[in-house]
Design an enzyme around this catalytic site. Structure first.
Site, PDB file in Angstrom:
ATOM      1  N   ARG A  90      29.093 -54.530  23.651  1.00 46.60           N
ATOM      2  CA  ARG A  90      29.248 -53.096  22.979  1.00 46.60           C
ATOM      3  C   ARG A  90      30.466 -52.587  23.557  1.00 46.60           C
ATOM      4  O   ARG A  90      31.040 -51.372  23.175  1.00 46.60           O
ATOM      5  CB  ARG A  90      28.178 -52.174  22.895  1.00 46.60           C
ATOM      6  CG  ARG A  90      27.333 -52.047  21.811  1.00 46.60           C
ATOM      7  CD  ARG A  90      26.046 -51.330  22.155  1.00 46.60           C
ATOM      8  NE  ARG A  90      25.369 -50.689  21.182  1.00 46.60           N
ATOM      9  CZ  ARG A  90      24.499 -50.912  20.499  1.00 46.60           C
ATOM     10  NH1 ARG A  90      23.786 -51.917  20.814  1.00 46.60           N
ATOM     11  NH2 ARG A  90      23.919 -50.413  19.494  1.00 46.60           N
ATOM     12  N   ARG A 129      14.948 -45.456   7.711  1.00 46.54           N
ATOM     13  CA  ARG A 129      14.428 -46.741   8.278  1.00 46.54           C
ATOM     14  C   ARG A 129      13.153 -46.463   8.630  1.00 46.54           C
ATOM     15  O   ARG A 129      12.848 -45.296   9.427  1.00 46.54           O
ATOM     16  CB  ARG A 129      15.298 -47.123   9.557  1.00 46.54           C
ATOM     17  CG  ARG A 129      14.575 -48.070  10.320  1.00 46.54           C
ATOM     18  CD  ARG A 129      15.454 -48.825  11.325  1.00 46.54           C
ATOM     19  NE  ARG A 129      16.365 -48.025  12.126  1.00 46.54           N
ATOM     20  CZ  ARG A 129      17.166 -48.394  12.845  1.00 46.54           C
ATOM     21  NH1 ARG A 129      17.829 -49.470  12.803  1.00 46.54           N
ATOM     22  NH2 ARG A 129      17.920 -47.585  13.874  1.00 46.54           N
TER      23      ARG A 129
HETATM   24  P1  AP5 Z   1      20.106 -50.986  19.096  1.00 47.22           P
HETATM   25  O1  AP5 Z   1      18.596 -51.019  18.739  1.00 47.22           O
HETATM   26  O2  AP5 Z   1      20.933 -52.042  19.073  1.00 47.22           O
HETATM   27  O3  AP5 Z   1      20.627 -49.876  17.809  1.00 47.22           O
HETATM   28  P2  AP5 Z   1      21.998 -49.909  16.970  1.00 47.22           P
HETATM   29  O4  AP5 Z   1      23.166 -50.482  17.277  1.00 47.22           O
HETATM   30  O5  AP5 Z   1      22.362 -48.252  17.127  1.00 47.22           O
HETATM   31  O6  AP5 Z   1      21.641 -50.517  15.803  1.00 47.22           O
HETATM   32  P3  AP5 Z   1      20.277 -49.920  14.654  1.00 47.22           P
HETATM   33  O7  AP5 Z   1      19.343 -51.215  15.257  1.00 47.22           O
HETATM   34  O8  AP5 Z   1      20.120 -48.819  14.701  1.00 47.22           O
HETATM   35  O9  AP5 Z   1      20.740 -50.838  13.433  1.00 47.22           O
HETATM   36  P4  AP5 Z   1      20.975 -52.152  12.733  1.00 47.22           P
HETATM   37  O10 AP5 Z   1      22.646 -52.286  12.643  1.00 47.22           O
HETATM   38  O11 AP5 Z   1      20.182 -53.185  13.557  1.00 47.22           O
HETATM   39  O12 AP5 Z   1      20.399 -51.826  11.362  1.00 47.22           O
HETATM   40  P5  AP5 Z   1      19.141 -52.337  10.719  1.00 47.22           P
HETATM   41  O13 AP5 Z   1      19.121 -53.637  10.311  1.00 47.22           O
HETATM   42  O14 AP5 Z   1      17.832 -51.557  11.396  1.00 47.22           O
HETATM   43  O15 AP5 Z   1      20.305 -50.127  20.238  1.00 47.22           O
HETATM   44  C1  AP5 Z   1      19.617 -48.955  20.481  1.00 47.22           C
HETATM   45  C2  AP5 Z   1      20.312 -48.256  21.776  1.00 47.22           C
HETATM   46  O16 AP5 Z   1      20.056 -49.196  22.718  1.00 47.22           O
HETATM   47  C3  AP5 Z   1      21.568 -47.711  21.885  1.00 47.22           C
HETATM   48  O17 AP5 Z   1      21.816 -46.543  21.368  1.00 47.22           O
HETATM   49  C4  AP5 Z   1      21.950 -47.981  23.331  1.00 47.22           C
HETATM   50  O18 AP5 Z   1      21.567 -46.798  23.962  1.00 47.22           O
HETATM   51  C5  AP5 Z   1      21.182 -49.047  23.737  1.00 47.22           C
HETATM   52  N1  AP5 Z   1      21.902 -50.383  23.963  1.00 47.22           N
HETATM   53  C6  AP5 Z   1      21.522 -51.471  22.917  1.00 47.22           C
HETATM   54  N2  AP5 Z   1      22.463 -52.532  23.384  1.00 47.22           N
HETATM   55  C7  AP5 Z   1      23.470 -51.988  24.141  1.00 47.22           C
HETATM   56  C8  AP5 Z   1      24.506 -52.458  24.773  1.00 47.22           C
HETATM   57  N3  AP5 Z   1      24.853 -53.668  24.595  1.00 47.22           N
HETATM   58  N4  AP5 Z   1      24.977 -51.532  25.866  1.00 47.22           N
HETATM   59  C9  AP5 Z   1      24.849 -50.379  26.335  1.00 47.22           C
HETATM   60  N5  AP5 Z   1      23.657 -49.980  25.527  1.00 47.22           N
HETATM   61  C10 AP5 Z   1      23.030 -50.635  24.527  1.00 47.22           C
HETATM   62  O19 AP5 Z   1      19.182 -51.888   9.354  1.00 47.22           O
HETATM   63  C11 AP5 Z   1      19.316 -50.222   9.149  1.00 47.22           C
HETATM   64  C12 AP5 Z   1      18.213 -49.678   7.856  1.00 47.22           C
HETATM   65  O20 AP5 Z   1      19.045 -50.326   6.799  1.00 47.22           O
HETATM   66  C13 AP5 Z   1      16.971 -50.198   7.902  1.00 47.22           C
HETATM   67  O21 AP5 Z   1      16.126 -49.467   7.444  1.00 47.22           O
HETATM   68  C14 AP5 Z   1      16.961 -51.651   6.874  1.00 47.22           C
HETATM   69  O22 AP5 Z   1      15.857 -52.003   6.130  1.00 47.22           O
HETATM   70  C15 AP5 Z   1      18.250 -51.017   6.012  1.00 47.22           C
HETATM   71  N6  AP5 Z   1      19.126 -52.107   5.428  1.00 47.22           N
HETATM   72  C16 AP5 Z   1      19.581 -52.988   6.460  1.00 47.22           C
HETATM   73  N7  AP5 Z   1      20.472 -53.829   5.518  1.00 47.22           N
HETATM   74  C17 AP5 Z   1      20.530 -53.313   4.131  1.00 47.22           C
HETATM   75  C18 AP5 Z   1      21.151 -53.786   3.059  1.00 47.22           C
HETATM   76  N8  AP5 Z   1      21.964 -54.773   2.864  1.00 47.22           N
HETATM   77  N9  AP5 Z   1      21.041 -53.100   2.109  1.00 47.22           N
HETATM   78  C19 AP5 Z   1      20.088 -51.968   2.063  1.00 47.22           C
HETATM   79  N10 AP5 Z   1      19.216 -51.522   3.144  1.00 47.22           N
HETATM   80  C20 AP5 Z   1      19.777 -52.227   4.206  1.00 47.22           C
END
Ligand code: AP5
Length: 219
Positions: A90, A129
């Site tokens: 990241r 979500r």
């Molecule tokens: P993390 O859990 O990685 O969260 P994020 O990057 O904010 O990503 P999300 O999990 O929120 O979203 P996603 O892209 O996976 O979407 P999803 O598939 O769920 O990290 C959380 C925290 O941890 C960070 O804020 C940080 O503090 C820390 N952290 C983690 N890694 C780190 C690192 N490397 N360095 C430092 N800190 C770190 O989909 C979202 C929604 O949309 C779901 O409801 C899903 O059902 C829906 N959806 C998905 N795809 C579609 C589609 N094609 N059409 C319609 N709906 C869809």
């Protein structure tokens, strides 16, 4: 060791896509967010350190993150060390530490895929979500609803909102992505090339496109 990196803003679908693509493409899904949430739940030292950062939507320090990823990868037997990374790296520093780790392990980076979607789509996805409290499966109240409202299809567990999906934290996570993570796009374009995928499309379309990209790249 072989890795594929999935980059993308919060809500772009990294976790949802990885959980569907990893097995069919023969990779293991490694999500740093899931690892951190598990560490918080079990109350480990890493979990205690990470909790305040996650609650604010800020990034956990780089040295903590590379340690988590390196430990998770080397915990697998050598024949199972094929990973899709979801949420890591990241920062450019994490990307450099990962390159160094791969060099030390004699591993290779097969592909870097970038999920792209407009900010209003990301916000709507995060607001809707729901995740299973027991097994962590992810749903969306409108886009990907469970068969029975509030219940996980896989295990019947309660579906809840992630604590960091509240409005203020989501806004900060998206800002942090633009400030700290978006520069990785230029880094990977320069270093290895990057495959953009429009993630505002239906899930099935994305999953098959990404599976084809990975298999084409890994063949
Ligand atoms: P993390 O859990 O990685 O969260 P994020 O990057 O904010 O990503 P999300 O999990 O929120 O979203 P996603 O892209 O996976 O979407 P999803 O598939 O769920 O990290 C959380 C925290 O941890 C960070 O804020 C940080 O503090 C820390 N952290 C983690 N890694 C780190 C690192 N490397 N360095 C430092 N800190 C770190 O989909 C979202 C929604 O949309 C779901 O409801 C899903 O059902 C829906 N959806 C998905 N795809 C579609 C589609 N094609 N059409 C319609 N709906 C869809």
């Amino acid at each position: 060791m072989e890795i594929v990196i999935l980059l993308g803003a919060p809500g772009s679908g990294k976790g949802t896509v990885c959980s569907r693509v990893a097995e069919i493409a023969g990779y293991r899904h490694l999500s740093t967010g899931d690892r951190l949430r598990a560490a918080i739940k079990t109350g480990t030292a890493v979990g205690r350190e990470a909790k305040p950062y996650i609650e604010r939507g800020d990034l956990v320090p780089d040295e903590v993150m590379i340690r988590i990823v390196a430990e998770a990868m080397t915990a697998e037997t050598p024949d199972r060390r094929r990973f899709i990374l979801d949420g890591f790296p990241r920062t450019e520093e994490q990307a450099r530490l990962l390159q160094q780790f791969l060099r030390d392990q004699g591993g290779s980076l097969r592909a870097v895929i970038l999920l792209e979607a407009p900010r209003d789509v990301l916000i709507a996805r995060l607001a809707g979500r729901r995740v299973c409290r027991d097994c962590g499966a992810t749903y969306h109240v409108v886009n990907i609803p469970p068969k029975r409202e509030g219940r996980c299809d896989a295990c019947g567990g309660d579906l809840v909102q992630r604590p960091d999906d509240n409005e203020a934290t989501v806004r900060n996570r998206l800002d942090v992505y633009e400030r700290q993570t978006a520069s990785l796009i230029a880094y990977y374009e320069r270093e290895v090339g990057l495959q953009p995928v429009d993630s505002a499309r239906p899930l099935d379309v994305m999953v098959s496109e990404i599976r084809d990209l990975i298999l084409a790249d890994a063949s």
